[in-house]
Design a protein around this motif. Sequence first.
Motif, PDB file in Angstrom:
ATOM      1  N   ASN A  12       0.803  -1.223   0.000  1.00 20.95           N
ATOM      2  CA  ASN A  12       0.000   0.000   0.000  1.00 20.95           C
ATOM      3  C   ASN A  12       0.836   1.273   0.000  1.00 20.95           C
ATOM      4  O   ASN A  12       0.400   2.307  -0.508  1.00 20.95           O
ATOM      5  CB  ASN A  12      -0.938   0.025   1.213  1.00 20.95           C
ATOM      6  CG  ASN A  12      -1.991  -1.065   1.149  1.00 20.95           C
ATOM      7  OD1 ASN A  12      -2.464  -1.420   0.067  1.00 20.95           O
ATOM      8  ND2 ASN A  12      -2.347  -1.603   2.306  1.00 20.95           N
ATOM      9  N   GLU A  13       2.040   1.207   0.588  1.00 25.26           N
ATOM     10  CA  GLU A  13       2.807   2.442   0.785  1.00 25.26           C
ATOM     11  C   GLU A  13       4.304   2.156   0.764  1.00 25.26           C
ATOM     12  O   GLU A  13       4.754   1.117   1.245  1.00 25.26           O
ATOM     13  CB  GLU A  13       2.413   3.075   2.116  1.00 25.26           C
ATOM     14  CG  GLU A  13       3.004   4.449   2.360  1.00 25.26           C
ATOM     15  CD  GLU A  13       2.384   5.131   3.560  1.00 25.26           C
ATOM     16  OE1 GLU A  13       2.883   6.202   3.938  1.00 25.26           O
ATOM     17  OE2 GLU A  13       1.408   4.598   4.128  1.00 25.26           O
ATOM     18  N   TYR A  14       5.059   3.108   0.207  1.00 18.59           N
ATOM     19  CA  TYR A  14       6.517   3.002   0.119  1.00 18.59           C
ATOM     20  C   TYR A  14       7.130   4.372   0.394  1.00 18.59           C
ATOM     21  O   TYR A  14       6.475   5.411   0.249  1.00 18.59           O
ATOM     22  CB  TYR A  14       6.951   2.547  -1.278  1.00 18.59           C
ATOM     23  CG  TYR A  14       6.514   1.151  -1.640  1.00 18.59           C
ATOM     24  CD1 TYR A  14       7.339   0.055  -1.405  1.00 18.59           C
ATOM     25  CD2 TYR A  14       5.272   0.929  -2.212  1.00 18.59           C
ATOM     26  CE1 TYR A  14       6.941  -1.229  -1.738  1.00 18.59           C
ATOM     27  CE2 TYR A  14       4.853  -0.346  -2.547  1.00 18.59           C
ATOM     28  CZ  TYR A  14       5.701  -1.425  -2.306  1.00 18.59           C
ATOM     29  OH  TYR A  14       5.300  -2.697  -2.629  1.00 18.59           O
ATOM     30  N   PHE A  99       2.355  11.282  -2.257  1.00 16.78           N
ATOM     31  CA  PHE A  99       1.620  11.125  -3.501  1.00 16.78           C
ATOM     32  C   PHE A  99       0.795   9.840  -3.475  1.00 16.78           C
ATOM     33  O   PHE A  99       1.159   8.859  -2.824  1.00 16.78           O
ATOM     34  CB  PHE A  99       2.589  11.050  -4.685  1.00 16.78           C
ATOM     35  CG  PHE A  99       3.513  12.223  -4.788  1.00 16.78           C
ATOM     36  CD1 PHE A  99       3.118  13.387  -5.439  1.00 16.78           C
ATOM     37  CD2 PHE A  99       4.774  12.179  -4.203  1.00 16.78           C
ATOM     38  CE1 PHE A  99       3.963  14.480  -5.520  1.00 16.78           C
ATOM     39  CE2 PHE A  99       5.631  13.264  -4.281  1.00 16.78           C
ATOM     40  CZ  PHE A  99       5.225  14.418  -4.939  1.00 16.78           C
ATOM     41  N   THR A 100      -0.307   9.872  -4.213  1.00 11.66           N
ATOM     42  CA  THR A 100      -1.069   8.670  -4.505  1.00 11.66           C
ATOM     43  C   THR A 100      -0.904   8.373  -5.989  1.00 11.66           C
ATOM     44  O   THR A 100      -1.175   9.236  -6.838  1.00 11.66           O
ATOM     45  CB  THR A 100      -2.557   8.841  -4.170  1.00 11.66           C
ATOM     46  OG1 THR A 100      -2.694   9.113  -2.771  1.00 11.66           O
ATOM     47  CG2 THR A 100      -3.329   7.590  -4.529  1.00 11.66           C
ATOM     48  N   THR A 108      -3.758   1.191  -6.608  1.00 15.08           N
ATOM     49  CA  THR A 108      -3.166   2.452  -6.175  1.00 15.08           C
ATOM     50  C   THR A 108      -2.084   2.163  -5.142  1.00 15.08           C
ATOM     51  O   THR A 108      -2.091   1.131  -4.478  1.00 15.08           O
ATOM     52  CB  THR A 108      -4.206   3.404  -5.551  1.00 15.08           C
ATOM     53  OG1 THR A 108      -4.784   2.793  -4.398  1.00 15.08           O
ATOM     54  CG2 THR A 108      -5.295   3.756  -6.559  1.00 15.08           C
ATOM     55  N   VAL A 109      -1.167   3.102  -5.008  1.00 14.25           N
ATOM     56  CA  VAL A 109      -0.084   2.978  -4.044  1.00 14.25           C
ATOM     57  C   VAL A 109       0.305   4.380  -3.591  1.00 14.25           C
ATOM     58  O   VAL A 109       0.230   5.335  -4.377  1.00 14.25           O
ATOM     59  CB  VAL A 109       1.123   2.229  -4.657  1.00 14.25           C
ATOM     60  CG1 VAL A 109       1.657   2.943  -5.886  1.00 14.25           C
ATOM     61  CG2 VAL A 109       2.231   2.038  -3.632  1.00 14.25           C
ATOM     62  N   ARG A 110       0.716   4.503  -2.343  1.00  9.81           N
ATOM     63  CA  ARG A 110       1.133   5.793  -1.805  1.00  9.81           C
ATOM     64  C   ARG A 110       2.654   5.829  -1.693  1.00  9.81           C
ATOM     65  O   ARG A 110       3.302   4.811  -1.440  1.00  9.81           O
ATOM     66  CB  ARG A 110       0.498   6.028  -0.433  1.00  9.81           C
ATOM     67  CG  ARG A 110      -1.003   6.276  -0.498  1.00  9.81           C
ATOM     68  CD  ARG A 110      -1.678   6.002   0.830  1.00  9.81           C
ATOM     69  NE  ARG A 110      -1.120   6.815   1.899  1.00  9.81           N
ATOM     70  CZ  ARG A 110      -1.540   8.047   2.211  1.00  9.81           C
ATOM     71  NH1 ARG A 110      -2.513   8.608   1.507  1.00  9.81           N
ATOM     72  NH2 ARG A 110      -1.008   8.707   3.208  1.00  9.81           N
TER      73      ARG A 110
END
Length: 327
Positions: A12-14, A99-100, A108-110
């Motif tokens: 989901n997020e990096y 950012f998305t 999607t990824v943040r």
Amino acid sequence: MTGQLENDQLENEYDVVVAGGGAAGLNGALMLARSRRTVVVIDAGAPRNAPADGVHGLLARDGMPPAELLERGREEVRSYGGRVVSGEITEAARAADGFTIGLADGRTVRARRLLVTTGLTDELPDIDGLRERWGHDVVHCPYCHGWEVRDRAIGVLGTGPMSMHQVQLFRQLSDDVVFFTHEGPEPTAEESERLAARGVRVVTGKVTAVETGTGGITGLRLADGTVVAREVVAVGTRMVARAGFLDDLGLPAIEHPAGVGRYIPADATGRTEVPGVWAAGNVTELTAQVGAAAAAGAMAGAQINADLVEEEIRAAVAARASVTPGV
């Protein structure tokens, strides 16, 4: 196999999303992963140099097939915990803490930072048979393909402001070079003198088709039906950055000052005018070869890591001050 699939799942997020998995993107991701950053490379799988037989001008890897070079790079990124995911980025929006990023398949990824290394598209002149031979005996760069076409009958198409430079570079590689003015202006008196001094023949008129035989190109056909025998065609393309998803961030591709296409402006470190967004490789340096693109990716990766470190220092200082009066 299972470990690799798990490694390449999109979380989901990096810390950093790298858009594009060519030399610039993979080298940027390598620098970030080695700095213990969470990083994912999202790659659409359409490298510019896919038609080429080998990569050239890259020390210790000269002649390596492009696909092999990229596979080695992906494995190196994975070995440090980085992810490499197949997908096409179609949108990027500002979020509260970064950012998305949206993909064509709906995922999607943040990310706290975004490194754009999506490369470019080569727009070729509308000449019958030209694109079919692209990357084989239709070439553009004397440093990428010149040695392989040395001493052959080369035709250079006049397509833009760099054509005079291009024809002289290919003349270094062969004594049999013809310059076709095509749809461009005829050479000036000074340019004509320079061409004549090097034994380059000038053919005026529009080129309408590439003639081929069993062994490849046999000539170029003009609008009046004349066919000029050639074995290789060198053409300057219009190079257009593949980064339409940056439009909504206020970072559209603009015309390059040299008139050779459209690019995403960035400084020497890869930093763009949009905070948190870096660019490296052909998306910002249209004429960069693989080695230069990889080096730019490494520079951008290091700069992004340093930027994140500064952000984390500020957060740590603020947190310490909130619990330690007088600090």
